[in-house]
Write a protein that holds these residues in place. Structure first.
Motif, PDB file in Angstrom:
ATOM      1  N   SER A  54       0.828  -1.198   0.000  1.00 16.37           N
ATOM      2  CA  SER A  54       0.000   0.000   0.000  1.00 16.37           C
ATOM      3  C   SER A  54       0.866   1.253   0.000  1.00 16.37           C
ATOM      4  O   SER A  54       2.051   1.231   0.355  1.00 16.37           O
ATOM      5  CB  SER A  54      -0.900   0.014   1.231  1.00 16.37           C
ATOM      6  OG  SER A  54      -0.113   0.186   2.407  1.00 16.37           O
ATOM      7  N   GLN A  56       0.555   3.551   2.088  1.00 19.66           N
ATOM      8  CA  GLN A  56       0.912   3.819   3.477  1.00 19.66           C
ATOM      9  C   GLN A  56       2.153   3.040   3.883  1.00 19.66           C
ATOM     10  O   GLN A  56       2.970   3.534   4.673  1.00 19.66           O
ATOM     11  CB  GLN A  56      -0.258   3.460   4.404  1.00 19.66           C
ATOM     12  CG  GLN A  56      -0.037   3.893   5.856  1.00 19.66           C
ATOM     13  CD  GLN A  56       0.209   5.389   5.977  1.00 19.66           C
ATOM     14  OE1 GLN A  56      -0.532   6.192   5.392  1.00 19.66           O
ATOM     15  NE2 GLN A  56       1.242   5.786   6.715  1.00 19.66           N
ATOM     16  N   THR A  57       2.317   1.829   3.348  1.00 21.17           N
ATOM     17  CA  THR A  57       3.529   1.063   3.642  1.00 21.17           C
ATOM     18  C   THR A  57       4.763   1.812   3.153  1.00 21.17           C
ATOM     19  O   THR A  57       5.781   1.892   3.858  1.00 21.17           O
ATOM     20  CB  THR A  57       3.466  -0.326   2.982  1.00 21.17           C
ATOM     21  OG1 THR A  57       2.353  -1.044   3.507  1.00 21.17           O
ATOM     22  CG2 THR A  57       4.746  -1.110   3.226  1.00 21.17           C
ATOM     23  N   ARG A  59       5.039   5.027   2.710  1.00 24.89           N
ATOM     24  CA  ARG A  59       5.223   6.191   3.586  1.00 24.89           C
ATOM     25  C   ARG A  59       5.827   5.783   4.930  1.00 24.89           C
ATOM     26  O   ARG A  59       6.675   6.494   5.488  1.00 24.89           O
ATOM     27  CB  ARG A  59       3.889   6.902   3.794  1.00 24.89           C
ATOM     28  CG  ARG A  59       3.351   7.592   2.546  1.00 24.89           C
ATOM     29  CD  ARG A  59       2.121   8.439   2.865  1.00 24.89           C
ATOM     30  NE  ARG A  59       1.693   9.211   1.702  1.00 24.89           N
ATOM     31  CZ  ARG A  59       0.781   8.818   0.831  1.00 24.89           C
ATOM     32  NH1 ARG A  59       0.160   7.648   1.009  1.00 24.89           N
ATOM     33  NH2 ARG A  59       0.459   9.573  -0.197  1.00 24.89           N
ATOM     34  N   ASP A  60       5.406   4.648   5.471  1.00 20.61           N
ATOM     35  CA  ASP A  60       5.926   4.192   6.759  1.00 20.61           C
ATOM     36  C   ASP A  60       7.422   3.889   6.680  1.00 20.61           C
ATOM     37  O   ASP A  60       8.191   4.228   7.587  1.00 20.61           O
ATOM     38  CB  ASP A  60       5.170   2.943   7.233  1.00 20.61           C
ATOM     39  CG  ASP A  60       3.747   3.245   7.677  1.00 20.61           C
ATOM     40  OD1 ASP A  60       3.428   4.430   7.893  1.00 20.61           O
ATOM     41  OD2 ASP A  60       2.954   2.286   7.791  1.00 20.61           O
ATOM     42  N   SER A  63       9.257   7.134   6.375  1.00 23.07           N
ATOM     43  CA  SER A  63       9.200   7.793   7.683  1.00 23.07           C
ATOM     44  C   SER A  63      10.221   7.190   8.648  1.00 23.07           C
ATOM     45  O   SER A  63      10.855   7.907   9.440  1.00 23.07           O
ATOM     46  CB  SER A  63       7.789   7.684   8.272  1.00 23.07           C
ATOM     47  OG  SER A  63       7.720   8.280   9.556  1.00 23.07           O
ATOM     48  N   ASP A  86      -1.924   5.968  -6.493  1.00 21.64           N
ATOM     49  CA  ASP A  86      -1.782   6.188  -5.053  1.00 21.64           C
ATOM     50  C   ASP A  86      -0.346   5.922  -4.598  1.00 21.64           C
ATOM     51  O   ASP A  86       0.189   6.635  -3.739  1.00 21.64           O
ATOM     52  CB  ASP A  86      -2.740   5.286  -4.278  1.00 21.64           C
ATOM     53  CG  ASP A  86      -4.187   5.751  -4.377  1.00 21.64           C
ATOM     54  OD1 ASP A  86      -4.403   6.917  -4.773  1.00 21.64           O
ATOM     55  OD2 ASP A  86      -5.084   4.952  -4.067  1.00 21.64           O
ATOM     56  N   ALA A  90       2.702   8.520  -2.950  1.00 17.64           N
ATOM     57  CA  ALA A  90       3.608   8.213  -1.855  1.00 17.64           C
ATOM     58  C   ALA A  90       5.064   8.435  -2.275  1.00 17.64           C
ATOM     59  O   ALA A  90       5.893   8.883  -1.475  1.00 17.64           O
ATOM     60  CB  ALA A  90       3.408   6.771  -1.390  1.00 17.64           C
TER      61      ALA A  90
END
Length: 285
Positions: A54, A56-57, A59-60, A63, A86, A90
């Motif tokens: 994803s 979000q993965t 981005r994590d 981060s 998407d 990212a």
């Protein structure tokens, strides 16, 4: 010198991060590989098996690198195949984060979307994302001829049209365009060319086209990564182009000798570092 590479990965074969990590490490570059997918093999072997990560993965993971305070060491971000727009968003977030930590870092966008024979092989929202968001954010873009036409609407048939297409892409934001897989009316018979275009000049390099059947996947990924690595050394586009052509040709030669559909990166590792056959990049504009 660290390069953050955000693209696909396969357990078997050499595409995406599996095509670029070892060659860059062999050149002495540190690679921070962030995978957008983790497949058993590329689609040439059938429907890919494995997870698509994803946004979000992504981005994590970035981060986490930010929290470790290592991003000031990152000299460039490289992006390749994206499964969805998407994920592209990212990637652009990662570019912004890295550039905040190191304003001199470069973003190299390989706008992977398709090629002449298969046509478009990405999701419908990717071409618009590339043209409207990724390319304008990039310092370097590395399309093949098919992708350049898709992005600009300019059909490439010779050097003049290739230059026009690259300059149209420069107008969207990048400072440098590397055009791959160029076989125009003026290309010498039995050869294939690459073109680098900046606002100031353009250079062309021609290499013998080897008979590779089927053509190995991952060649574009490798080419973009090698060019970026060489360009980062002193930001001389013509020298980086010539070195890239020599290294890629060496890999193709080793692949042909091995009789494999996968890039023979291990066999060619010394030639990636010190190619035995060199090519000259000549100025064309």
């Amino acid at each position: 010198m660290a390069i953050l590479s955000i693209q696909s990965h396969v357990a078997y074969g050499h595409v995406g991060n599996a095509a670029i990590t070892f060659p860059l490490q062999r050149l002495g570059r540190e690679v921070w590989a962030v995978h957008t997918v983790m497949f058993a093999a590329h689609a040439g072997y059938g429907p890919p098996m494995g997870p698509v990560f994803s946004a979000q993965t992504i981005r994590d993971v970035v981060s986490g690198l930010e929290q470790m305070q290592v991003l000031p060491r990152c000299k460039a971000i490289l992006s390749g195949y994206l499964g969805d727009a998407d994920l592209g968003a990212a990637v652009l977030d990662a570019v912004a984060t890295v550039k905040q930590a190191n304003p001199s870092a470069l973003y190299c966008c390989d706008p992977v979307m398709g090629d002449v024979a298969p046509g478009i092989y990405v999701r419908d929202n990717i071409p618009a994302f590339m043209k409207e968001r990724a390319i304008p954010a990039a310092d370097i873009a590395t399309p093949n001829v098919f992708e350049l036409t898709l992005l600009t609407g300019i059909a490439v048939t010779d050097i003049a049209s290739a230059l026009a297409g690259c300059r149209a892409l420069l107008a969207l934001g990048p400072k440098l365009i590397l055009l791959t897989s160029l076989e125009g009316d003026q290309t010498p018979q039995g050869h294939i060319e690459m073109l680098v275009v900046t606002q100031q000049a353009a250079w062309l390099v021609s290499t013998p086209k080897l008979d590779l059947n089927p053509a190995p996947n991952g060649a574009g990924d490798l080419t973009a990564a090698l060019f970026l690595a060489f360009y980062l050394e002193n930001r001389q586009a013509d020298a980086a182009l010539a070195r890239t052509a020599a290294a890629v040709h060496a890999v193709f030669g080793a692949t042909q000798a091995a009789g494999t559909r996968e890039l023979a990166l291990l066999d060619a590792q010394d030639d990636i570092l010190h190619p035995r056959q060199l090519f000259q990049a000549r100025i064309v504009s």
